[in-house]
Design a protein around this motif. Structure first.
Motif, PDB file in Angstrom:
ATOM      1  N   ALA A 126       0.864  -1.279   0.112  1.00  0.00           N
ATOM      2  CA  ALA A 126       0.075   0.047  -0.104  1.00  0.00           C
ATOM      3  C   ALA A 126       1.018   1.262   0.085  1.00  0.00           C
ATOM      4  O   ALA A 126       0.604   2.176  -0.733  1.00  0.00           O
ATOM      5  CB  ALA A 126      -1.096  -0.026   1.124  1.00  0.00           C
TER       6      ALA A 126
ATOM      7  N   ARG B 165       4.028   0.605  -3.302  1.00  0.00           N
ATOM      8  CA  ARG B 165       3.395   0.162  -4.649  1.00  0.00           C
ATOM      9  C   ARG B 165       4.369  -0.278  -5.575  1.00  0.00           C
ATOM     10  O   ARG B 165       4.594   0.251  -6.564  1.00  0.00           O
ATOM     11  CB  ARG B 165       2.659   1.453  -5.262  1.00  0.00           C
ATOM     12  CG  ARG B 165       1.338   1.729  -4.271  1.00  0.00           C
ATOM     13  CD  ARG B 165       0.648   3.011  -4.940  1.00  0.00           C
ATOM     14  NE  ARG B 165       0.316   2.804  -6.293  1.00  0.00           N
ATOM     15  CZ  ARG B 165      -0.076   3.927  -7.158  1.00  0.00           C
ATOM     16  NH1 ARG B 165      -0.061   5.075  -6.789  1.00  0.00           N
ATOM     17  NH2 ARG B 165      -0.354   3.833  -8.456  1.00  0.00           N
TER      18      ARG B 165
ATOM     19  N   GLU C 155      -7.359  -4.784  -1.780  1.00  0.00           N
ATOM     20  CA  GLU C 155      -7.172  -3.296  -1.372  1.00  0.00           C
ATOM     21  C   GLU C 155      -6.944  -2.855  -2.675  1.00  0.00           C
ATOM     22  O   GLU C 155      -7.156  -1.399  -2.650  1.00  0.00           O
ATOM     23  CB  GLU C 155      -6.003  -3.177  -0.210  1.00  0.00           C
ATOM     24  CG  GLU C 155      -6.637  -3.716   1.090  1.00  0.00           C
ATOM     25  CD  GLU C 155      -5.613  -3.668   2.342  1.00  0.00           C
ATOM     26  OE1 GLU C 155      -4.486  -2.945   1.939  1.00  0.00           O
ATOM     27  OE2 GLU C 155      -5.845  -4.107   3.412  1.00  0.00           O
ATOM     28  N   SER C 156      -6.153  -3.148  -3.405  1.00  0.00           N
ATOM     29  CA  SER C 156      -5.521  -2.690  -4.497  1.00  0.00           C
ATOM     30  C   SER C 156      -7.033  -2.532  -5.675  1.00  0.00           C
ATOM     31  O   SER C 156      -7.381  -1.290  -6.410  1.00  0.00           O
ATOM     32  CB  SER C 156      -4.765  -3.225  -5.765  1.00  0.00           C
ATOM     33  OG  SER C 156      -3.565  -3.491  -4.661  1.00  0.00           O
ATOM     34  N   ARG C 157      -8.012  -3.590  -5.466  1.00  0.00           N
ATOM     35  CA  ARG C 157      -9.202  -3.232  -6.211  1.00  0.00           C
ATOM     36  C   ARG C 157     -10.269  -2.180  -5.667  1.00  0.00           C
ATOM     37  O   ARG C 157     -10.597  -1.326  -6.340  1.00  0.00           O
ATOM     38  CB  ARG C 157      -9.712  -4.513  -6.412  1.00  0.00           C
ATOM     39  CG  ARG C 157     -11.141  -4.451  -7.120  1.00  0.00           C
ATOM     40  CD  ARG C 157     -11.757  -5.965  -7.282  1.00  0.00           C
ATOM     41  NE  ARG C 157     -11.197  -6.991  -7.694  1.00  0.00           N
ATOM     42  CZ  ARG C 157     -10.585  -7.883  -7.191  1.00  0.00           C
ATOM     43  NH1 ARG C 157     -10.833  -8.210  -5.870  1.00  0.00           N
ATOM     44  NH2 ARG C 157      -9.843  -8.843  -7.718  1.00  0.00           N
ATOM     45  N   ALA C 158     -10.121  -1.961  -4.214  1.00  0.00           N
ATOM     46  CA  ALA C 158     -10.979  -1.056  -3.736  1.00  0.00           C
ATOM     47  C   ALA C 158     -10.370   0.299  -3.732  1.00  0.00           C
ATOM     48  O   ALA C 158     -11.291   1.297  -4.130  1.00  0.00           O
ATOM     49  CB  ALA C 158     -11.006  -1.298  -2.017  1.00  0.00           C
ATOM     50  N   SER C 159      -9.217   0.565  -3.934  1.00  0.00           N
ATOM     51  CA  SER C 159      -8.750   1.741  -3.923  1.00  0.00           C
ATOM     52  C   SER C 159      -8.430   2.381  -5.455  1.00  0.00           C
ATOM     53  O   SER C 159      -8.125   3.494  -5.652  1.00  0.00           O
ATOM     54  CB  SER C 159      -7.239   1.987  -3.325  1.00  0.00           C
ATOM     55  OG  SER C 159      -6.153   0.988  -3.922  1.00  0.00           O
TER      56      SER C 159
ATOM     57  N   THR D 162      -6.162   1.393  -7.677  1.00  0.00           N
ATOM     58  CA  THR D 162      -4.775   1.130  -7.963  1.00  0.00           C
ATOM     59  C   THR D 162      -4.560   0.045  -8.540  1.00  0.00           C
ATOM     60  O   THR D 162      -4.907  -1.187  -8.368  1.00  0.00           O
ATOM     61  CB  THR D 162      -3.958   1.674  -6.891  1.00  0.00           C
ATOM     62  OG1 THR D 162      -4.126   0.557  -5.824  1.00  0.00           O
ATOM     63  CG2 THR D 162      -4.203   3.149  -6.079  1.00  0.00           C
TER      64      THR D 162
ATOM     65  N   LYS E  88      -2.327  -3.144  -8.820  1.00  0.00           N
ATOM     66  CA  LYS E  88      -1.857  -4.297  -7.670  1.00  0.00           C
ATOM     67  C   LYS E  88      -0.425  -4.713  -8.069  1.00  0.00           C
ATOM     68  O   LYS E  88      -0.147  -4.597  -9.448  1.00  0.00           O
ATOM     69  CB  LYS E  88      -2.632  -5.350  -7.559  1.00  0.00           C
ATOM     70  CG  LYS E  88      -2.791  -6.388  -8.512  1.00  0.00           C
ATOM     71  CD  LYS E  88      -3.298  -7.536  -8.202  1.00  0.00           C
ATOM     72  CE  LYS E  88      -3.386  -8.713  -9.252  1.00  0.00           C
ATOM     73  NZ  LYS E  88      -1.999  -9.456  -9.453  1.00  0.00           N
TER      74      LYS E  88
END
Length: 228
Positions: A52, A55, A80-84, A86, A88
């Motif tokens: 996070a 990256r 978390e990458s999908r949710a933000s 960004t 992965k």
């Protein structure tokens, strides 16, 4: 974008609870003109925070660690990458054993492939460059042996044909041939179509099944007993 990205280098993060192993990989990465070590973590929880905050482009992820294992860490990083929104990091699972159920779970969680921790240095470096380019990597040997072995632990049942309901007839053909390990040229020859057509169908199959890589496609097929 990291400083290393701006310099045109592949940023690599290393996650392993063995300091000696990390030291060896660190020296290897730092010896490459096109790579830079972005950071290290000793357990899965640290790996999630590292992903996070820094990256990195690629993460080498040990599967068996304290606090949080590599499978759980991979799933958290992907989620978390999908949710933000960004990108992965591309994750390479590291394992001691070629037939490791955790490898299958890591691929299903979103890893771009796996390597044995005993892999030759040049093979490891090539694997980092390969996944950075958007492709999957696997340890030498048959991927089908790995997933066939893992499939024995799945609940006994017939093939889950409903898993392919959203695919057209031609997409099903491409899916099954790709899952059996055929390359694009071989699939094209079997179906009497062009390689470009195969690529189009394969991209559609991956999108419809919400898969990212061919290795995930193989895992999907074995988990649902679609290959015999």
């Amino acid at each position: 974008m990291s400083v290393a990205d701006a310099a045109g280098r592949i940023t690599v993060a290393l996650v392993d609870d063995q300091e000696l192993f990390r030291a060896g990989i660190r020296m290897l990465i730092e010896s490459q003109h096109d790579m830079e070590l972005a950071g290290e973590a000793a357990d899965g929880e640290q790996a999630v925070a590292l992903a996070a905050n820094l990256r990195p482009d690629v993460m080498l992820m040990d599967l068996r660690m304290p606090v949080m294992d590599g499978v759980a860490a991979t799933q958290r990083i992907v989620d978390e990458s999908r949710a933000s929104g960004t990108d992965k990091p591309r994750i390479i699972a590291l394992t001691t054993f070629n037939r490791d159920q955790a490898v299958v779970e890591a691929v299903q969680a979103g890893a771009s492939g796996y390597l044995l921790k005993s892999a030759e240095p040049e093979f490891l470096l090539a694997a980092i460059r390969t996944v950075y380019s958007g492709y999957s990597v696997i340890a030498p040997g048959s991927i089908h042996d790995l997933f066939a072995h893992a499939a024995r632990s799945f609940p006994a049942a017939g093939p889950d044909l409903a898993a392919m309901d959203g695919l057209s007839a031609r997409e099903r053909d491409v899916f099954l041939l790709a899952a059996k390990g055929l390359g694009n040229a071989e699939i094209a020859g079997s179906l009497f179509v062009s390689e470009a057509t195969v690529k189009t169908h394969l991209r559609s199959v991956l999108d419809k099944l919400e898969l990212k890589t061919r290795i995930q496609l193989v895992a999907f097929a074995y988990e649902r007993r679609l290959l015999r």
